[in-house]
Design a protein around this motif. Structure first.
Motif, mmCIF file in Angstrom:
data_model
loop_
_atom_site.group_PDB
_atom_site.id
_atom_site.type_symbol
_atom_site.label_atom_id
_atom_site.label_comp_id
_atom_site.label_asym_id
_atom_site.label_seq_id
_atom_site.Cartn_x
_atom_site.Cartn_y
_atom_site.Cartn_z
ATOM 1 N N SER A 165 -40.709 25.395 -8.085
ATOM 2 C CA SER A 165 -40.306 25.273 -6.680
ATOM 3 C C SER A 165 -41.365 24.545 -5.870
ATOM 4 N N GLY A 166 -42.634 24.883 -6.120
ATOM 5 C CA GLY A 166 -43.710 24.240 -5.382
ATOM 6 C C GLY A 166 -43.835 22.758 -5.667
ATOM 7 N N LEU A 167 -43.543 22.366 -6.899
ATOM 8 C CA LEU A 167 -43.660 20.957 -7.267
ATOM 9 C C LEU A 167 -42.505 20.115 -6.741
ATOM 10 N N SER A 168 -41.323 20.698 -6.658
ATOM 11 C CA SER A 168 -40.130 19.896 -6.361
ATOM 12 C C SER A 168 -39.564 20.093 -4.961
ATOM 13 N N GLU A 169 -40.123 21.012 -4.191
ATOM 14 C CA GLU A 169 -39.569 21.297 -2.860
ATOM 15 C C GLU A 169 -39.766 20.113 -1.907
ATOM 16 N N VAL A 170 -38.731 19.868 -1.091
ATOM 17 C CA VAL A 170 -38.773 18.750 -0.140
ATOM 18 C C VAL A 170 -38.490 19.216 1.289
ATOM 19 N N GLY A 171 -37.380 19.934 1.481
ATOM 20 C CA GLY A 171 -36.904 20.249 2.826
ATOM 21 C C GLY A 171 -37.930 20.925 3.706
ATOM 22 N N ALA A 172 -38.464 22.062 3.251
ATOM 23 C CA ALA A 172 -39.417 22.804 4.067
ATOM 24 C C ALA A 172 -40.707 22.022 4.259
ATOM 25 N N VAL A 173 -41.134 21.304 3.216
ATOM 26 C CA VAL A 173 -42.369 20.522 3.293
ATOM 27 C C VAL A 173 -42.265 19.436 4.367
ATOM 28 N N VAL A 174 -41.134 18.738 4.394
ATOM 29 C CA VAL A 174 -40.948 17.663 5.365
ATOM 30 C C VAL A 174 -40.853 18.220 6.785
ATOM 31 N N LEU A 175 -40.126 19.309 6.966
ATOM 32 C CA LEU A 175 -39.912 19.844 8.307
ATOM 33 C C LEU A 175 -41.183 20.450 8.889
ATOM 34 N N VAL A 176 -41.956 21.120 8.068
ATOM 35 C CA VAL A 176 -43.170 21.772 8.563
ATOM 36 C C VAL A 176 -44.359 20.813 8.563
ATOM 37 N N GLY A 177 -44.480 20.016 7.500
ATOM 38 C CA GLY A 177 -45.634 19.139 7.374
ATOM 39 C C GLY A 177 -45.448 17.769 7.978
#
Length: 251
Positions: free
Chosen positions: A179-191
């Motif tokens: 999950s940590g390697l492939s996650e996109v949605g939360a990473v883009v919105l928060v970061g």
């Protein structure tokens, strides 16, 4: 039957994909510095979030797996619900909480790598809790009852259950790392997906594709798949390697 005619101006799909692979390979060979920086950020996000999730989630999962208290069934359901948390919803919620005027605004987490750590940890913790709880519940009841009969303390009982459920717990770790390697949605919105700051391989690939740079997106995708393969293989060896060695010695 009429032969399929390729529309004028449209490249053959096979040829297009082959050219994309060639361009991606060239990018991997000659753009190492930029990709290395994104790779380091990806490893940090996956590693730190998983480590925190293990520290928090394994004890909680063991308690839920062994629990006989009122409401434990509801807590197990909630843990399983956490497995299906939509990353985009988590990202939107955390972003709203992190803006300057919001409750978490004083920590200055929005559009930072620290904020990405928080978002990915929130997604990883339910995975560890739910899968650890399930693994502990699969430990033979007779073994646990025997330990109770010999007067094992709650801590000793938890340690025994953790040891016996270690294969399932490592499966939870593998899922959290993935999950940590492939996650996109939360990473883009928060970061904010800021290049050189908190951009990960998955979010970088998405950005390249959205910008029409399919070769760049494919190159990053190849690197991400290779990374997932290597890390998953290593964790799988830890998961089953000791058992296989024990069987060989026993035989």
């Amino acid at each position: 039957m009429q032969p399929v005619v390729q529309p004028v101006g449209q490249p053959d799909p096979v040829t297009f994909f082959g050219q994309g692979l060639q361009q991606a390979w060239d990018l991997l060979l000659h753009n190492n510095a930029a990709l290395l920086q994104v790779l380091v950020v990806t490893l940090k996000v996956a590693g730190l979030s998983t480590a925190i999730a293990v520290v928090v989630g394994v004890p909680a999962g063991v308690v839920l797996g062994l629990g006989r208290f009122r409401g434990v069934g509801v807590l197990r359901v909630l843990a399983n619900v956490g497995l299906g948390l939509p990353p985009v919803v988590v990202g939107v919620t955390l972003a709203l909480l992190m803006f300057p005027a919001a409750p978490l605004g004083r920590f200055h987490l929005i559009f930072t790598l620290r904020g990405v750590y928080v978002a990915q940890t929130v997604l990883a913790v339910p995975i560890i809790i739910a899968l650890t709880s399930s693994a502990v519940r699969d430990v033979p009841r007779s073994l646990l009852d025997q330990a109770r009969a010999y007067g094992a303390s709650r801590r000793a009982l938890g340690a025994l259950a953790t040891r016996e459920a270690r294969v399932g717990i490592l499966a939870a770790v593998i899922a959290a790392v993935g999950s940590g390697l492939s996650e996109v949605g939360a990473v883009v919105l928060v970061g904010g997906n800021i290049e050189g700051v908190d951009q990960t391989l998955a979010s970088a690939a998405l950005e390249r594709v959205n910008a029409g740079d399919f070769a760049g997106g494919l190159a990053i995708g190849i690197l991400l798949l290779a990374l997932i393969l290597v890390i998953t293989a290593a964790l799988t060896w830890l998961q089953f390697g000791n058992r296989q060695e024990a069987r060989v010695k026993a035989s």
